[in-house]
Write a protein that holds these residues in place. Structure first.
Motif, PDB file in Angstrom:
ATOM      1  N   PRO A 368      58.668  63.591  88.142  1.00  0.00           N
ATOM      2  CA  PRO A 368      58.210  63.203  89.476  1.00  0.00           C
ATOM      3  C   PRO A 368      59.285  62.383  90.165  1.00  0.00           C
ATOM      4  CG  PRO A 368      57.190  61.838  87.814  1.00  0.00           C
ATOM      5  CD  PRO A 368      57.961  62.906  87.077  1.00  0.00           C
ATOM      6  N   ALA A 369      59.112  62.167  91.448  1.00  0.00           N
ATOM      7  CA  ALA A 369      60.129  61.465  92.223  1.00  0.00           C
ATOM      8  C   ALA A 369      60.398  60.074  91.668  1.00  0.00           C
ATOM      9  CB  ALA A 369      59.693  61.359  93.684  1.00  0.00           C
ATOM     10  N   LEU A 370      61.674  59.717  91.610  1.00  0.00           N
ATOM     11  CA  LEU A 370      62.033  58.333  91.323  1.00  0.00           C
ATOM     12  C   LEU A 370      61.434  57.453  92.407  1.00  0.00           C
ATOM     13  CD1 LEU A 370      65.815  58.912  90.560  1.00  0.00           C
ATOM     14  CD2 LEU A 370      64.018  58.513  88.870  1.00  0.00           C
ATOM     15  N   VAL A 371      60.927  56.316  92.017  1.00  0.00           N
ATOM     16  CA  VAL A 371      60.333  55.409  92.994  1.00  0.00           C
ATOM     17  C   VAL A 371      61.060  54.084  92.949  1.00  0.00           C
ATOM     18  CG1 VAL A 371      58.050  56.482  93.005  1.00  0.00           C
ATOM     19  CG2 VAL A 371      58.571  54.723  91.319  1.00  0.00           C
ATOM     20  N   ALA A 372      60.932  53.351  94.040  1.00  0.00           N
ATOM     21  CA  ALA A 372      61.682  52.105  94.177  1.00  0.00           C
ATOM     22  C   ALA A 372      60.953  50.925  93.550  1.00  0.00           C
ATOM     23  CB  ALA A 372      61.951  51.825  95.651  1.00  0.00           C
ATOM     24  N   ILE A 373      59.972  51.210  92.689  1.00  0.00           N
ATOM     25  CA  ILE A 373      59.249  50.124  92.032  1.00  0.00           C
ATOM     26  C   ILE A 373      59.302  50.380  90.529  1.00  0.00           C
ATOM     27  CG2 ILE A 373      57.767  49.505  93.963  1.00  0.00           C
ATOM     28  CD1 ILE A 373      55.659  51.395  92.929  1.00  0.00           C
ATOM     29  N   THR A 374      58.259  50.017  89.812  1.00  0.00           N
ATOM     30  CA  THR A 374      58.242  50.222  88.368  1.00  0.00           C
ATOM     31  C   THR A 374      57.879  51.674  88.055  1.00  0.00           C
ATOM     32  OG1 THR A 374      55.972  49.434  88.361  1.00  0.00           O
ATOM     33  CG2 THR A 374      57.699  47.821  87.912  1.00  0.00           C
ATOM     34  N   GLN A 375      57.375  51.932  86.867  1.00  0.00           N
ATOM     35  CA  GLN A 375      56.968  53.268  86.438  1.00  0.00           C
ATOM     36  C   GLN A 375      58.162  54.186  86.193  1.00  0.00           C
ATOM     37  OE1 GLN A 375      53.981  54.891  89.112  1.00  0.00           O
ATOM     38  NE2 GLN A 375      53.096  52.881  89.436  1.00  0.00           N
ATOM     39  N   THR A 376      59.292  53.627  85.794  1.00  0.00           N
ATOM     40  CA  THR A 376      60.420  54.467  85.422  1.00  0.00           C
ATOM     41  C   THR A 376      59.994  55.390  84.282  1.00  0.00           C
ATOM     42  OG1 THR A 376      61.978  52.744  86.045  1.00  0.00           O
ATOM     43  CG2 THR A 376      62.791  54.467  84.578  1.00  0.00           C
ATOM     44  N   SER A 377      60.353  56.650  84.372  1.00  0.00           N
ATOM     45  CA  SER A 377      59.916  57.646  83.394  1.00  0.00           C
ATOM     46  C   SER A 377      60.366  57.278  81.986  1.00  0.00           C
ATOM     47  CB  SER A 377      60.491  59.017  83.760  1.00  0.00           C
ATOM     48  OG  SER A 377      59.973  59.468  84.993  1.00  0.00           O
ATOM     49  N   ILE A 378      59.460  57.491  81.032  1.00  0.00           N
ATOM     50  CA  ILE A 378      59.758  57.328  79.613  1.00  0.00           C
ATOM     51  C   ILE A 378      59.962  58.716  79.022  1.00  0.00           C
ATOM     52  CG2 ILE A 378      58.826  56.612  77.377  1.00  0.00           C
ATOM     53  CD1 ILE A 378      57.224  54.471  78.944  1.00  0.00           C
ATOM     54  N   VAL A 379      61.129  58.926  78.438  1.00  0.00           N
ATOM     55  CA  VAL A 379      61.465  60.217  77.852  1.00  0.00           C
ATOM     56  C   VAL A 379      61.072  60.176  76.384  1.00  0.00           C
ATOM     57  CG1 VAL A 379      63.277  61.918  77.484  1.00  0.00           C
ATOM     58  CG2 VAL A 379      63.369  60.414  79.483  1.00  0.00           C
ATOM     59  N   GLY A 380      59.974  60.846  76.052  1.00  0.00           N
ATOM     60  CA  GLY A 380      59.462  60.801  74.697  1.00  0.00           C
ATOM     61  C   GLY A 380      60.467  61.189  73.631  1.00  0.00           C
ATOM     62  N   PRO A 381      61.176  62.319  73.775  1.00  0.00           N
ATOM     63  CA  PRO A 381      62.143  62.709  72.736  1.00  0.00           C
ATOM     64  C   PRO A 381      63.257  61.681  72.513  1.00  0.00           C
ATOM     65  CG  PRO A 381      61.606  64.580  74.130  1.00  0.00           C
ATOM     66  CD  PRO A 381      60.984  63.385  74.775  1.00  0.00           C
ATOM     67  N   ARG A 382      63.535  60.830  73.514  1.00  0.00           N
ATOM     68  CA  ARG A 382      64.550  59.779  73.352  1.00  0.00           C
ATOM     69  C   ARG A 382      63.931  58.429  72.995  1.00  0.00           C
ATOM     70  NH1 ARG A 382      67.005  63.878  73.784  1.00  0.00           N
ATOM     71  NH2 ARG A 382      68.954  64.261  74.904  1.00  0.00           N
ATOM     72  N   GLU A 383      62.617  58.331  73.091  1.00  0.00           N
ATOM     73  CA  GLU A 383      61.893  57.096  72.794  1.00  0.00           C
ATOM     74  C   GLU A 383      62.424  55.920  73.616  1.00  0.00           C
ATOM     75  OE1 GLU A 383      61.535  56.363  68.617  1.00  0.00           O
ATOM     76  OE2 GLU A 383      61.036  58.448  68.149  1.00  0.00           O
ATOM     77  N   ARG A 384      62.668  56.163  74.881  1.00  0.00           N
ATOM     78  CA  ARG A 384      63.168  55.119  75.792  1.00  0.00           C
ATOM     79  C   ARG A 384      62.923  55.561  77.223  1.00  0.00           C
ATOM     80  NH1 ARG A 384      67.508  57.369  78.183  1.00  0.00           N
ATOM     81  NH2 ARG A 384      68.897  58.726  76.989  1.00  0.00           N
ATOM     82  N   ARG A 385      63.213  54.634  78.149  1.00  0.00           N
ATOM     83  CA  ARG A 385      63.149  54.973  79.570  1.00  0.00           C
ATOM     84  C   ARG A 385      64.419  55.711  79.991  1.00  0.00           C
ATOM     85  NH1 ARG A 385      60.008  50.569  79.074  1.00  0.00           N
ATOM     86  NH2 ARG A 385      58.172  50.488  80.431  1.00  0.00           N
ATOM     87  N   LEU A 386      64.320  56.388  81.120  1.00  0.00           N
ATOM     88  CA  LEU A 386      65.530  56.939  81.726  1.00  0.00           C
ATOM     89  C   LEU A 386      66.522  55.816  81.966  1.00  0.00           C
ATOM     90  CD1 LEU A 386      64.304  59.351  84.550  1.00  0.00           C
ATOM     91  CD2 LEU A 386      65.616  60.007  82.540  1.00  0.00           C
ATOM     92  N   SER A 387      67.786  56.082  81.747  1.00  0.00           N
ATOM     93  CA  SER A 387      68.808  55.072  82.003  1.00  0.00           C
ATOM     94  C   SER A 387      69.202  55.087  83.480  1.00  0.00           C
ATOM     95  CB  SER A 387      70.046  55.352  81.151  1.00  0.00           C
ATOM     96  OG  SER A 387      70.733  56.499  81.640  1.00  0.00           O
ATOM     97  N   PRO A 388      69.792  54.014  83.979  1.00  0.00           N
ATOM     98  CA  PRO A 388      70.293  54.034  85.357  1.00  0.00           C
ATOM     99  C   PRO A 388      71.242  55.194  85.611  1.00  0.00           C
ATOM    100  CG  PRO A 388      70.256  51.782  84.538  1.00  0.00           C
ATOM    101  CD  PRO A 388      69.928  52.664  83.374  1.00  0.00           C
ATOM    102  N   ARG A 389      72.112  55.509  84.646  1.00  0.00           N
ATOM    103  CA  ARG A 389      73.036  56.622  84.817  1.00  0.00           C
ATOM    104  C   ARG A 389      72.286  57.945  84.973  1.00  0.00           C
ATOM    105  NH1 ARG A 389      76.892  56.964  87.232  1.00  0.00           N
ATOM    106  NH2 ARG A 389      77.775  55.158  86.150  1.00  0.00           N
ATOM    107  N   GLU A 390      71.236  58.118  84.187  1.00  0.00           N
ATOM    108  CA  GLU A 390      70.463  59.360  84.270  1.00  0.00           C
ATOM    109  C   GLU A 390      69.726  59.471  85.599  1.00  0.00           C
ATOM    110  OE1 GLU A 390      69.724  59.780  79.439  1.00  0.00           O
ATOM    111  OE2 GLU A 390      68.354  58.606  80.696  1.00  0.00           O
ATOM    112  N   THR A 391      69.248  58.326  86.139  1.00  0.00           N
ATOM    113  CA  THR A 391      68.599  58.391  87.450  1.00  0.00           C
ATOM    114  C   THR A 391      69.623  58.754  88.530  1.00  0.00           C
ATOM    115  OG1 THR A 391      68.859  56.011  87.890  1.00  0.00           O
ATOM    116  CG2 THR A 391      66.850  56.713  86.784  1.00  0.00           C
ATOM    117  N   ALA A 392      70.859  58.264  88.389  1.00  0.00           N
ATOM    118  CA  ALA A 392      71.908  58.635  89.345  1.00  0.00           C
ATOM    119  C   ALA A 392      72.182  60.134  89.282  1.00  0.00           C
ATOM    120  CB  ALA A 392      73.184  57.843  89.062  1.00  0.00           C
ATOM    121  N   ARG A 393      72.192  60.699  88.081  1.00  0.00           N
ATOM    122  CA  ARG A 393      72.369  62.152  87.959  1.00  0.00           C
ATOM    123  C   ARG A 393      71.220  62.894  88.639  1.00  0.00           C
ATOM    124  NH1 ARG A 393      73.617  61.745  81.581  1.00  0.00           N
ATOM    125  NH2 ARG A 393      75.756  60.938  81.721  1.00  0.00           N
ATOM    126  N   LEU A 394      70.005  62.361  88.492  1.00  0.00           N
ATOM    127  CA  LEU A 394      68.860  62.998  89.144  1.00  0.00           C
ATOM    128  C   LEU A 394      69.021  63.029  90.656  1.00  0.00           C
ATOM    129  CD1 LEU A 394      65.716  61.691  87.227  1.00  0.00           C
ATOM    130  CD2 LEU A 394      66.421  64.073  87.490  1.00  0.00           C
TER     131      LEU A 394
END
Length: 471
Positions: A368-394
């Motif tokens: 879903p769309a990146l939002v300017a608040i919380t709720q950063t996507s959690i990538v289950g296979p990586r067991e972490r949130r999206l990184s800032p670099r990955e959001t920039a790629r998006l």
């Protein structure tokens, strides 16, 4: 590698390494970047061969990132740069703006330039009135074209028409997930409204029909977003990226609901979970009548949850007891699962969002769309949130794009506020194709045509990757 045909059309801007087969030349067009953020419009327009003559951004953190990457300090206030007394914006051929939408006064229902006064769109209109750029490209959230903002939409369209611009009354809505990777697409559902207009004082081909817009919300080149996207296309391999870790409480919630998914997957013999939200809290009230006056949607969900609980009461009670679901370890919002991951057999195989309404799980295809608040996507296979670099790629930014030492929260906010580069690239190309008959009547228009339709590839990615700034 960039095609040699781009050579003379791409500007080698100050501080950037020269691209292969490229020589410094007069830019294809000049552009201004209003409400510039960190430079999504700048990325697309400079890759098309344009030169930024002016940019403005009121947020200091975003302005610092913009200057760090594009060599232009945009920090400023457009209301002070473009008004009745001051016009600090120089001549240009393309005006781009991801502007905030403000309600317009409806007194008199003039739907013209004066009605926009006191809003930020009025400052944009003043620049257009004074400078008459050949092309205007505006971007906003989809709601601008919705029923609640019908008046604002009509005012904007009528104002552009009054200023002699050819503009469609039908919204152009587009999302980067509708573009295949070779067209600059990204696995992110980010529907935005684009308003594109061409200066047309002679009325060439005026009177665009009311109806579907050619470049509005549809997949390109037969691309099937639900089947062909996968997040592996942009994720880093690492499971351990500082600032992206899950807390112990978050892991507990995911582990518990993952156990639930696996139990139900086995019990239902591989059939997908129900599509309605699973509300654990409702199981405790399944014998009670639904209170009168409960909204119809909630009544429906409660009834389905009661039926689900009655059918699986034995395993659900044991599951809730095992994980302490009805203890303080689970806030009410974490006792609810919104399953949108279809046949995925494990929660840890999905992309998750911790929302106020519950934990939402989706297939790991597009986000879903990146939002300017919380709720950063959690990538289950990586067991972490999206990184800032990955959001920039998006958002279509190259890996050399540098955020300096700012905290991750600021980067997430900037990405959530930003415009997607591939979407801008596609929309501008589609607009130029639509208004080719107008643009070819002037030297400035012909230069834009050549830069966008003849000299540029279908994706900005290769050009941007090669634009890495020199040290």
């Amino acid at each position: 590698m960039i095609d040699d045909t781009l050579g003379s059309m791409l500007l080698c801007q100050r501080g950037w390494a020269k691209l292969p087969a490229m020589v410094a030349s007069v830019p294809a067009f000049r552009f201004v970047d209003l409400f510039a953020g960190i430079g999504g419009f700048h990325a697309a327009l400079s890759a098309y061969g344009g030169e930024c003559k002016y940019a403005v951004e009121i947020d200091p953190a975003a302005a610092r990132v913009y200057e760090r990457n594009w060599g232009y300090d945009p920090l400023g206030d457009i209301t002070k740069h473009a008004n009745d007394d001051t016009m600090a914006v120089p001549e240009h051929e393309i005006l781009a703006a991801g502007f905030p939408c403000q309600p317009f006064s409806k007194s008199g229902a003039q739907r013209g330039m004066e009605e926009t006064r006191g809003t930020l769109f009025w400052n944009i209109a003043r620049i257009i009135e004074e400078r008459r750029p050949k092309v205007v490209i505006l971007e906003n959230v989809r709601n601008l074209a919705g029923p609640r903002h019908l008046h604002e939409w009509q005012v904007i369209i009528e104002t552009l028409k009054d200023l002699d611009y050819r503009v469609s009354e039908t919204p152009a809505i587009f999302s980067p997930h509708l573009l295949p990777p070779e067209r600059g697409g990204r696995p992110q559902v980010r529907e935005r409204v684009f308003i594109t207009a061409t200066h047309n004082p002679n009325g060439i081909g005026d009177g665009l029909p009311v109806g579907p817009v050619a470049f509005s919300n549809k997949a390109i080149d037969g691309w099937e977003p639900k089947e062909e996207w996968h997040l592996e296309d942009l994720l880093d391999d690492s499971h351990n990226i500082p600032g992206c870790e899950l807390t112990s409480a978050e892991r507990l919630w995911i582990d518990a609901w993952n156990d639930f998914v696996e139990i139900m997957w086995e019990r239902r013999e591989g059939r997908r979970l129900p599509g309605f939200p699973i509300w654990a809290n409702s199981w405790r009230d399944y014998r009670d009548p639904i209170p009168p006056g409960t909204p119809a949607w909630k009544t429906s969900h409660l009834r389905k949850n009661y039926e689900f609980y009655r059918a699986h009461k034995d395993v659900l009670d044991a599951w809730a007891e095992k994980w302490g679901v009805f203890t303080d370890a689970f806030p009410p919002s974490r006792r609810k699962l919104e399953w949108q991951a279809q046949d995925t057999p494990r929660l840890w195989d999905t992309v998750m969002h911790f929302r106020p309404s519950g934990i939402r799980a989706k297939r790991p295809t597009y986000l879903p769309a990146l939002v300017a608040i919380t709720q950063t996507s959690i990538v289950g296979p990586r067991e972490r949130r999206l990184s800032p670099r990955e959001t920039a790629r998006l958002q279509g930014l190259p890996d050399w794009f540098d955020f300096g030492d700012q905290r991750p929260g600021a980067t997430y906010k900037q990405m959530g506020n930003g415009v997607n580069v591939g979407a801008v690239w596609h929309i501008l190309r589609a607009h130029v194709e639509r208004d080719e008959e107008i643009l070819k009547t002037t030297p400035e228009g012909r230069s834009i045509l050549h830069a966008v339709l003849d000299a540029a590839p279908l994706s900005p990615d290769g050009i941007l990757a090669a634009m890495k700034p020199t040290a």
